[in-house]
Motif scaffolding. Structure first.
Motif, PDB file in Angstrom:
ATOM      1  N   GLY A 197      -1.873   3.881  -4.305  1.00 37.22           N
ATOM      2  CA  GLY A 197      -1.299   3.104  -5.402  1.00 37.22           C
ATOM      3  C   GLY A 197      -0.283   2.078  -4.965  1.00 37.22           C
ATOM      4  N   GLY A 198      -0.198   1.797  -3.661  1.00 32.69           N
ATOM      5  CA  GLY A 198       0.794   0.847  -3.169  1.00 32.69           C
ATOM      6  C   GLY A 198       0.198  -0.527  -2.953  1.00 32.69           C
ATOM      7  N   GLU A 199       0.877  -1.549  -3.417  1.00 37.97           N
ATOM      8  CA  GLU A 199       0.443  -2.919  -3.216  1.00 37.97           C
ATOM      9  C   GLU A 199       1.622  -3.762  -2.774  1.00 37.97           C
ATOM     10  OE1 GLU A 199      -1.419  -4.415  -6.699  1.00 37.97           O
ATOM     11  OE2 GLU A 199      -3.031  -2.930  -6.700  1.00 37.97           O
ATOM     12  N   SER A 200       1.337  -4.794  -1.977  1.00 36.29           N
ATOM     13  CA  SER A 200       2.383  -5.695  -1.508  1.00 36.29           C
ATOM     14  C   SER A 200       2.208  -7.065  -2.123  1.00 36.29           C
ATOM     15  CB  SER A 200       2.344  -5.818   0.023  1.00 36.29           C
ATOM     16  OG  SER A 200       2.753  -4.636   0.636  1.00 36.29           O
ATOM     17  N   ALA A 201       3.322  -7.784  -2.226  1.00 35.42           N
ATOM     18  CA  ALA A 201       3.259  -9.154  -2.697  1.00 35.42           C
ATOM     19  C   ALA A 201       2.591 -10.022  -1.641  1.00 35.42           C
ATOM     20  CB  ALA A 201       4.667  -9.653  -2.997  1.00 35.42           C
ATOM     21  N   PRO A 202       1.975 -11.135  -2.047  1.00 34.82           N
ATOM     22  CA  PRO A 202       1.342 -12.037  -1.076  1.00 34.82           C
ATOM     23  C   PRO A 202       2.361 -12.552  -0.064  1.00 34.82           C
ATOM     24  CG  PRO A 202       0.709 -12.594  -3.329  1.00 34.82           C
ATOM     25  CD  PRO A 202       1.811 -11.589  -3.437  1.00 34.82           C
ATOM     26  N   GLU A 203       1.880 -12.793   1.159  1.00 35.54           N
ATOM     27  CA  GLU A 203       2.733 -13.293   2.225  1.00 35.54           C
ATOM     28  C   GLU A 203       2.246 -14.672   2.674  1.00 35.54           C
ATOM     29  OE1 GLU A 203       5.401 -12.017   3.142  1.00 35.54           O
ATOM     30  OE2 GLU A 203       5.334  -9.820   3.163  1.00 35.54           O
ATOM     31  N   PRO A 204       3.100 -15.459   3.310  1.00 33.66           N
ATOM     32  CA  PRO A 204       2.677 -16.753   3.844  1.00 33.66           C
ATOM     33  C   PRO A 204       1.920 -16.635   5.164  1.00 33.66           C
ATOM     34  CG  PRO A 204       4.995 -16.421   4.285  1.00 33.66           C
ATOM     35  CD  PRO A 204       4.561 -15.266   3.429  1.00 33.66           C
ATOM     36  N   PHE A 205       1.646 -15.402   5.579  1.00 33.24           N
ATOM     37  CA  PHE A 205       0.866 -15.161   6.785  1.00 33.24           C
ATOM     38  C   PHE A 205      -0.255 -14.174   6.449  1.00 33.24           C
ATOM     39  CE2 PHE A 205       4.653 -12.524   6.645  1.00 33.24           C
ATOM     40  CZ  PHE A 205       4.173 -11.234   6.797  1.00 33.24           C
ATOM     41  N   GLU A 206      -1.236 -14.070   7.321  1.00 32.67           N
ATOM     42  CA  GLU A 206      -2.398 -13.213   7.076  1.00 32.67           C
ATOM     43  C   GLU A 206      -2.068 -11.755   7.362  1.00 32.67           C
ATOM     44  OE1 GLU A 206      -7.112 -13.284   8.247  1.00 32.67           O
ATOM     45  OE2 GLU A 206      -5.652 -13.709   9.832  1.00 32.67           O
ATOM     46  N   VAL A 207      -2.428 -10.876   6.427  1.00 30.05           N
ATOM     47  CA  VAL A 207      -2.266  -9.440   6.613  1.00 30.05           C
ATOM     48  C   VAL A 207      -3.647  -8.797   6.505  1.00 30.05           C
ATOM     49  CG1 VAL A 207      -1.138  -7.316   5.850  1.00 30.05           C
ATOM     50  CG2 VAL A 207       0.052  -9.516   5.597  1.00 30.05           C
ATOM     51  N   LEU A 208      -4.096  -8.196   7.602  1.00 32.05           N
ATOM     52  CA  LEU A 208      -5.375  -7.488   7.605  1.00 32.05           C
ATOM     53  C   LEU A 208      -5.094  -6.011   7.365  1.00 32.05           C
ATOM     54  CD1 LEU A 208      -7.062  -9.160  10.725  1.00 32.05           C
ATOM     55  CD2 LEU A 208      -7.327  -9.781   8.310  1.00 32.05           C
ATOM     56  N   ARG A 209      -5.487  -5.500   6.222  1.00 34.39           N
ATOM     57  CA  ARG A 209      -5.234  -4.107   5.857  1.00 34.39           C
ATOM     58  C   ARG A 209      -6.362  -3.212   6.365  1.00 34.39           C
ATOM     59  NH1 ARG A 209       0.032  -3.077   4.248  1.00 34.39           N
ATOM     60  NH2 ARG A 209       0.777  -4.812   2.967  1.00 34.39           N
ATOM     61  N   ILE A 210      -5.979  -2.165   7.097  1.00 39.36           N
ATOM     62  CA  ILE A 210      -6.938  -1.267   7.737  1.00 39.36           C
ATOM     63  C   ILE A 210      -6.895   0.106   7.063  1.00 39.36           C
ATOM     64  CG2 ILE A 210      -7.611  -0.189   9.914  1.00 39.36           C
ATOM     65  CD1 ILE A 210      -7.820  -3.252   9.858  1.00 39.36           C
ATOM     66  N   PRO A 211      -8.058   0.675   6.701  1.00 42.90           N
ATOM     67  CA  PRO A 211      -8.068   2.046   6.176  1.00 42.90           C
ATOM     68  C   PRO A 211      -7.334   2.992   7.115  1.00 42.90           C
ATOM     69  CG  PRO A 211     -10.228   1.044   5.941  1.00 42.90           C
ATOM     70  CD  PRO A 211      -9.408   0.085   6.757  1.00 42.90           C
ATOM     71  N   SER A 212      -6.628   3.953   6.525  1.00 46.02           N
ATOM     72  CA  SER A 212      -5.776   4.818   7.347  1.00 46.02           C
ATOM     73  C   SER A 212      -5.730   6.219   6.773  1.00 46.02           C
ATOM     74  CB  SER A 212      -4.362   4.240   7.419  1.00 46.02           C
ATOM     75  OG  SER A 212      -3.836   4.030   6.117  1.00 46.02           O
ATOM     76  N   ARG A 213      -5.276   7.174   7.616  1.00 44.76           N
ATOM     77  CA  ARG A 213      -5.138   8.570   7.208  1.00 44.76           C
ATOM     78  C   ARG A 213      -3.662   8.934   7.089  1.00 44.76           C
ATOM     79  NH1 ARG A 213      -8.352   9.090  11.947  1.00 44.76           N
ATOM     80  NH2 ARG A 213     -10.582   9.247  11.517  1.00 44.76           N
ATOM     81  N   TYR A 214      -3.371   9.995   6.337  1.00 43.66           N
ATOM     82  CA  TYR A 214      -2.017  10.540   6.264  1.00 43.66           C
ATOM     83  C   TYR A 214      -1.647  11.220   7.576  1.00 43.66           C
ATOM     84  CZ  TYR A 214      -1.711   9.941   1.186  1.00 43.66           C
ATOM     85  OH  TYR A 214      -1.642   9.414  -0.070  1.00 43.66           O
ATOM     86  N   LEU A 215      -0.356  11.238   7.870  1.00 42.76           N
ATOM     87  CA  LEU A 215       0.161  12.035   8.980  1.00 42.76           C
ATOM     88  C   LEU A 215       0.738  13.331   8.426  1.00 42.76           C
ATOM     89  CD1 LEU A 215       2.023   9.452  11.259  1.00 42.76           C
ATOM     90  CD2 LEU A 215      -0.081  10.679  11.760  1.00 42.76           C
ATOM     91  N   VAL A 216       0.410  14.440   9.034  1.00 45.79           N
ATOM     92  CA  VAL A 216       0.840  15.742   8.532  1.00 45.79           C
ATOM     93  C   VAL A 216       2.359  15.872   8.572  1.00 45.79           C
ATOM     94  CG1 VAL A 216       0.737  18.234   8.895  1.00 45.79           C
ATOM     95  CG2 VAL A 216      -1.333  16.838   9.197  1.00 45.79           C
TER      96      VAL A 216
END
Length: 408
Positions: free
Chosen positions: A46-65
């Protein structure tokens, strides 16, 4: 210059590392450079970030225990970017965190045939044992030292936020070329805040004495010290209120401790506050900003408070010692609850002292401007790139041709 950054953490996950990445990246773009950031995708939470003036490549990720707030980037998803990244012509990879991003960043840099810089943001020797409490502290500290040494010696160059942290790394046996480049602050953003607006939104009376603490609510931040100190402040200023802005794994324990110490009516936990004016207003609602972490490699929150004209009462250890050097705008306390409380009471009860410190704080913060420190980082990049070119000219074995068959 084309720069590729990679990190295990970024906004909407609020940490000093996220702030540092954003500050440098925005300044790089403003100076005409191109930047891409590889960071975890938080959308599933449910987390989203505001747009940035640079490119952000979002990668699927897992939780850390050991810390559910953090994520583990998926290597397979990174490898799928290889063709696209190779076509971009990046000049350098900058690794921002030491976990999976470190190893993934090394792999990317090797395949692209470019040098790699790493920032050492976190004092892991004083950090890691809080998250693995069932292992003896001495063992975890030794593991953290060995872990940090191995990682730091695997990159081309290091950017370290403070001289104190650099000396620690040298004592470990780190031989990699390193330079001290703190994160700057956006003076325009932290030039105004409305403390009255924050007080009104939280039902805090205008005349109530308020202390403010902003940080991730983590075990290593020493916030329990601040709460015990507040007990002593309360004996002299009974209606004092400590506003604690932030979230993290120690939140529940801190609330329990506050109740146990009889501070339920003297503490306000706000959770995370956005940097859309809400955080700035929170800072300005306080007569002083209080801080006692012993593990900071820098301590950006101190500079943010000072830029807004909020006096600081803090211990001076590791990075905070350098931020507070000279004493302007702050009262430096001993690592002692009584001494710290006495200084907090002075600021709360002495309007003339508070006014003088406020003026000094703003002046002190100006020397930490983001554009100046971003330019230092760009010059550092250029030196690292030039050194790689020289080494390739003298050692034919250093083939700069991008590799596509290496395994991360």
């Amino acid at each position: 210059m084309r720069i590729l950054m990679i990190s295990d953490v970024y906004f909407p996950r609020i940490t000093g590392v996220s702030t540092s990445i954003q500050t440098f990246a925005r300044e790089f773009v403003a100076k005409g450079h191109e930047l891409t950031l590889i960071a975890p995708d938080y959308s599933a939470a449910g987390g989203e970030s505001a747009p940035e003036p640079f490119e952000v490549l979002r990668i699927p990720s897992r939780y850390l225990v050991i810390d559910p707030e953090d994520r583990m980037l998926r290597p397979r998803e990174i490898r799928r970017l290889d063709g696209m990244l190779a076509s971009r012509g990046y000049d350098l990879v900058h690794i921002q965190t030491p976990f999976f991003a470190h190893y993934l960043g090394l792999g990317i840099a090797k395949r692209l045939g470019v040098p790699v810089v790493e920032s050492y943001h976190t004092f892991f020797e004083q950090y890691l044992h809080h998250y693995v409490p069932f292992v003896p502290t001495a063992w975890m500290q030794r593991l953290a030292r060995d872990f940090s040494t191995a990682q730091c010696n695997a990159v081309d160059a290091l950017a370290v936020p403070s001289h104190a942290m650099l000396e620690v790394l040298k004592s470990y046996g780190v031989k990699t070329p390193a330079t001290v480049i703190p994160t700057g602050i956006e003076l325009v953003q932290f030039s105004q805040g409305d403390g009255a607006r924050f007080r009104n939104s939280r039902g805090i009376p205008p005349g109530r004495p308020v202390l403010v603490h902003v940080s991730r609510l983590a075990f290593e931040k020493n916030i329990d010290f601040i709460l015990r100190m507040l007990v002593r402040v309360k004996t002299q200023v009974p209606d004092v209120l400590l506003v604690i802005a932030g979230e993290g794994p120690a939140h529940r324990r801190l609330q329990t401790l506050a109740n146990h110490l009889g501070l339920a009516d003297n503490t306000l936990f706000t959770g995370y506050l956005e940097r859309d004016g809400s955080l700035e207003d929170c800072y300005c609602a306080g007569a002083a900003f209080v801080f006692a972490s012993k593990t900071e490699t820098q301590g950006l929150v101190l500079l943010e408070a000072m830029a807004l004209g909020v006096p600081v009462v803090s211990t001076a250890v590791m990075g905070t010692k350098e931020v507070l050097a000279g004493g302007g705008g702050s009262l430096i306390a001993e690592d002692d609850e009584t001494d710290f409380a006495d200084k907090a009471v002075r600021v709360l009860t002495d309007p003339a002292l508070r006014a003088r410190l406020a003026v000094e704080a703003v002046e002190h913060a100006r020397s930490w401007s983001a554009p100046v420190l971003a330019e230092r980082m760009l010059q550092f990049y250029a030196q690292v790139i030039a050194r790689r070119v020289r080494n390739q000219a003298t050692d034919p074995a250093l083939d700069p041709t991008p590799k596509t068959d290496d395994v991360v």
